[in-house]
Design an enzyme around this catalytic site. Structure first.
Site, short mmCIF file in Angstrom:
data_model
loop_
_atom_site.label_atom_id
_atom_site.label_comp_id
_atom_site.label_asym_id
_atom_site.label_seq_id
_atom_site.Cartn_x
_atom_site.Cartn_y
_atom_site.Cartn_z
N LYS A 100 10.95 -16.51 -10.05
CA LYS A 100 10.75 -15.48 -11.09
C LYS A 100 9.66 -15.92 -12.06
CE LYS A 100 12.10 -12.66 -9.74
NZ LYS A 100 12.80 -12.52 -8.50
N HIS A 115 13.63 -38.51 -4.59
CA HIS A 115 12.96 -38.77 -3.32
C HIS A 115 11.50 -38.32 -3.35
CE1 HIS A 115 16.72 -40.06 -1.60
NE2 HIS A 115 17.30 -38.94 -2.03
N CYS A 125 0.85 -1.18 0.00
CA CYS A 125 0.00 0.00 0.00
C CYS A 125 0.89 1.24 0.00
CB CYS A 125 -0.94 0.11 1.20
SG CYS A 125 -2.09 -1.25 1.34
N LYS A 161 5.78 -4.53 -4.29
CA LYS A 161 7.25 -4.47 -4.19
C LYS A 161 7.73 -4.44 -2.75
CE LYS A 161 11.23 -3.80 -6.30
NZ LYS A 161 11.70 -5.00 -7.00
N TRP A 176 -2.80 -2.65 -1.66
CA TRP A 176 -2.53 -4.08 -1.80
C TRP A 176 -3.43 -4.74 -0.76
CZ3 TRP A 176 -0.69 -8.13 1.26
CH2 TRP A 176 -0.34 -9.29 0.57
N ARG A 220 3.83 -0.43 -4.86
CA ARG A 220 3.52 -0.94 -3.52
C ARG A 220 2.17 -1.65 -3.46
NH1 ARG A 220 6.90 1.51 0.24
NH2 ARG A 220 5.51 0.98 1.93
N GLU A 277 15.42 -19.44 -7.27
CA GLU A 277 15.15 -18.08 -7.77
C GLU A 277 14.55 -18.13 -9.18
OE1 GLU A 277 14.75 -15.36 -6.49
OE2 GLU A 277 15.00 -13.86 -8.05
N GLU A 295 6.20 -15.74 -10.41
CA GLU A 295 5.76 -14.38 -10.10
C GLU A 295 5.19 -13.65 -11.31
OE1 GLU A 295 9.44 -12.73 -8.30
OE2 GLU A 295 8.13 -12.17 -6.67
N ASN A 348 -1.68 2.16 5.77
CA ASN A 348 -0.86 1.03 5.31
C ASN A 348 -0.54 0.22 6.56
OD1 ASN A 348 1.18 -0.61 4.33
ND2 ASN A 348 2.72 1.01 4.39
N GLY A 349 -0.71 -1.10 6.51
CA GLY A 349 -0.44 -1.92 7.69
C GLY A 349 -1.66 -2.76 8.02
O1 M6R Z 1 12.32 -5.99 -0.10
P1 M6R Z 1 12.70 -7.39 0.21
O2 M6R Z 1 13.94 -7.81 -0.46
O3 M6R Z 1 12.80 -7.63 1.69
O4 M6R Z 1 11.53 -8.27 -0.32
C1 M6R Z 1 11.44 -9.62 -0.01
C2 M6R Z 1 10.43 -10.31 -0.88
O5 M6R Z 1 9.17 -9.81 -0.66
C3 M6R Z 1 10.79 -10.15 -2.36
O6 M6R Z 1 12.05 -10.64 -2.62
C4 M6R Z 1 9.77 -10.85 -3.24
O7 M6R Z 1 9.93 -12.23 -3.14
C5 M6R Z 1 9.90 -10.33 -4.66
N1 M6R Z 1 8.63 -10.28 -5.28
C6 M6R Z 1 10.86 -11.12 -5.48
O8 M6R Z 1 10.81 -10.89 -6.83
#
Ligand code: M6R
Length: 631
Positions: free
Chosen positions: A510, A529, A2, A626, A76, A27, A506, A513, A102-103
């Site tokens: 990616k 396994h 947010c 983000k 968000w 955000r 990772e 996401e 926000n929160g």
């Molecule tokens: O700002 P941060 O690095 O602490 O964020 C952590 C995760 O929320 C962040 O890495 C998230 O997994 C991203 N969407 C990765 O692309």
């Protein structure tokens, strides 16, 4: 999570709010809304739209909303679906008080039940809506006292309400009876005040402020402020007036420019070679007398000499970078290292051991799970009052001006420049580089490697930028073509081992996401396994196979997948063994220590092109944000 913007001054609030929200859309983009005090009739004008900010802009952009004081929000969703009724600002029943937040207000249900018993009718499913109703109640009580100044009245009302709220928040409040005033407050969620001349802007993050002013005052936890065009009154939780000097923004790092790329993410992948070059220049410094190269930190590193173990707290992509870091710190520098999900660590931390270094890793510096885990760790160690167990801390972040930068003084700034794509790429790369730096520092302190071995790693890192540049260009082309083959794919498996197991994780993250394709990363040896049951023709397996300790093992694991009819894609150099792959995304032959920095590039580009090929919103994937500022 947010974004909040709030302004008071002399310019029209509408365009300032919309500009600010645009910069904060990373955000959250489930809905957006604004409330402005109409300067003619002193009534609140509130507009909200579901979905992205553009919907709100289309609704109000052409309207003439007169007023210089306003609040805005990009959401968000946590409590309540992403619908207009749940969009902020939320108003009280009289329509005079508006709040953006926000929160999460953890005790909102209890508060809501009480208010409902008193006859208040709620219009949304959010936790936030209790706040304007509670403020209105307080204002009604305060009216009996006949206080002269309406801004101060609002400040007192908000302060009284805050003491009833549990959880984390950053909020901004408008009251049409105090038409020039804004009240803002924060607890465990970021809020920054930008200081103009006769005007103030307040926002969740600096990009919303940078075009307005370079002078900022970040709020501290539990602070509350009254802003009017005449000035700021800032108070701490004991109601003591606070006086602090503002600080200057480094504006070059906030510039948001897509250049000629279709998406920010694509541009950010392309920035990684230059980022590496910059990192080498800033961090690998040769001592002019001894000729030794040392990693250059902005803090005194003497305390590292006594460190016997390391624990790293992080989430998501930052956690994956930390896992590569852990491998380097253990295998190269010889220090036992554990990586924890920050969200788990807070509630089930390991027993306290002496001489431990705790590293918080977060690109945004605002991830609530990471900040809360760090706070918990700091306070339990301080409570022990044992010198050997005292908290030794380092933060690795792209935002030294963020909450983690205020929480921890030893900051490693990855200096990747602002990252707009919600899926982290260049900040992951910057985090990796920071861990290479730390591994070199610890190897030099602990003598875990010979000078030659350390110098070899340093020189390999120094030679990296042109190699990376070539790799990005080459794999951009390869991935763009390969993306067509993924049109009907629903599941992808990523395999890696040793230093590249986190890169497999990772790669899978990616892809999930931004393309919404289900993907899972495994240590290649674990397939047999269980996960091997998933394999069939339509489940491609992407395997990272770089010469080194486990190369032959990875190739054998790939054979096992091939025997189950999987289409095998190798992220590997062209060499003996890699002919097994149905399709090779070639890497240059390199030292194994360096391989994560190379292997991640094709994976980022492949995810990007698959998502772009599917016509998806690469930079703002659904349901994500983000900065994850809620736990
Ligand atoms: O700002 P941060 O690095 O602490 O964020 C952590 C995760 O929320 C962040 O890495 C998230 O997994 C991203 N969407 C990765 O692309």
């Amino acid at each position: 999570m947010c974004g909040i913007v709030a302004v008071t001054g002399y310019r029209k609030a509408l365009s300032l709010l919309l500009d600010g929200l645009e910069k904060l859309e990373y955000r959250g983009y489930d809905s957006a809304g604004i409330a402005i005090v109409n300067s003619e009739n002193k009534e609140l004008v509130c507009n909200k739209s579901e979905g992205k900010l553009i919907n709100l802009i289309n609704k109000v952009g052409q309207k003439e909303i007169l007023g210089t004081v306003g609040i805005g929000h990009t959401r968000w969703a946590t409590h309540g679906k992403p619908e207009v009724k749940n969009a902020h600002p939320h108003l009280d029943s009289s329509g005079k008080v508006a709040v953006v937040q926000n929160g999460i207000i953890e005790n909102f249900l209890e508060l809501r039940n009480k208010l409902e018993e008193e006859g208040i009718i709620f219009k949304s499913d959010t936790d936030t809506e209790v706040i304007p109703h509670l403020i209105n109640k307080e204002l009604n009580n305060l009216k009996k006292l006949n206080l002269e100044d309406s801004g101060s009245t609002l400040l007192i009302a908000v302060r009284n309400v805050l003491s009833d709220l549990e959880g984390a928040y950053a909020l901004a409040v408008l009251w049409s009876d105090a038409p020039d005033s804004l009240v803002i407050a924060r607890r465990q969620a970021p809020l920054i005040i930008g200081l103009g001349e006769g005007e103030f802007i307040c926002a969740s993050d600096t990009p919303a402020i940078v075009d307005f002013t370079q002078t900022i005052l970040p709020m501290e936890d539990e602070e509350i402020a009254l802003l009017t065009p005449l000035g700021i009154e800032l108070y701490d939780s004991n109601n003591e007036r606070q006086y602090r000097n503002p600080i200057s923004l480094k504006c070059s790092e906030q510039v948001v420019d897509k250049k000629n790329f279709r998406h920010y993410m694509h541009k950010e992948i392309y920035e990684q070679p230059e980022l590496t070059q910059k990192w080498i220049k800033n961090y690998l410094i040769k001592n002019s007398e001894s000729g030794l190269i040392k990693v250059n930190y902005s803090f005194d590193t003497n305390f590292l000499e006594n460190i016997e173990r390391i624990q790293i707290l992080a989430c998501g992509t930052s956690r994956h970078a930390s896992m590569v870091g852990s491998y380097l710190l253990e295998q190269f520098a010889g220090i036992p290292t554990d990586v924890f999900y920050a969200s788990e660590f807070r509630y089930s931390p390991p027993p306290i051991l002496p001489n431990t270094l705790t590293i918080g890793v977060t690109q945004s510096g605002e991830t609530a799970d990471t900040l809360a885990a760090l706070s918990m760790e700091i306070s339990r160690r301080e409570d022990l009052k044992d010198e050997l167990c005292k908290p030794n801390l380092i933060a690795i972040t792209n935002r030294p001006d963020s909450s983690i930068g205020r929480q921890i003084s030893n900051v490693i700034d990855i200096s990747a420049g602002i990252e707009i794509g919600v899926a982290a790429t260049k900040t992951f790369f910057g985090q990796l580089l920071s861990f290479y730096g730390l591994a070199i520092t610890f190897a030099q302190i602990k003598r875990s490697k010979t000078d030659d071995e350390i110098n070899q790693l340093i020189s390999n890192l120094e030679n990296l930028p042109p190699l990376l540049k070539e790799l990005v260009d080459q794999h951009n082309e390869i991935s763009e073509k390969l993306a067509h083959d993924f049109s009907d794919i629903k599941d992808v498996i990523f395999l890696g081992r040793g230093i590249n197991y986190p890169i497999a994780l990772e790669g899978a993250l990616k892809l999930k996401e931004i393309s919404y394709i289900h993907a899972a990363g495994y240590p290649a040896g674990e397939m047999k396994h269980g996960p091997i049951a998933l394999l069939e023709k339509k489940v491609p397996v992407i395997s990272i196979a770089t010469p080194g300790k486990v190369f032959e093992k990875v190739i054998s694991n790939a054979q096992e997948a091939k025997a189950r009819d999987s289409y095998l894609i190798g992220i590997a150099p062209k060499c003996d063994g890699t002919e097994i792959f149905d399709y090779l995304m070639p890497l240059p032959l390199s030292d194994e220590w360096l391989s994560p920095l190379l292997a991640v590039i094709p994976l980022q580009l492949l995810s990007y092109h698959i998502a772009a090929h599917r016509g998806l919103d690469v930079d703002q994937p659904r349901n994500l944000a983000k900065s994850v500022t809620v736990e």
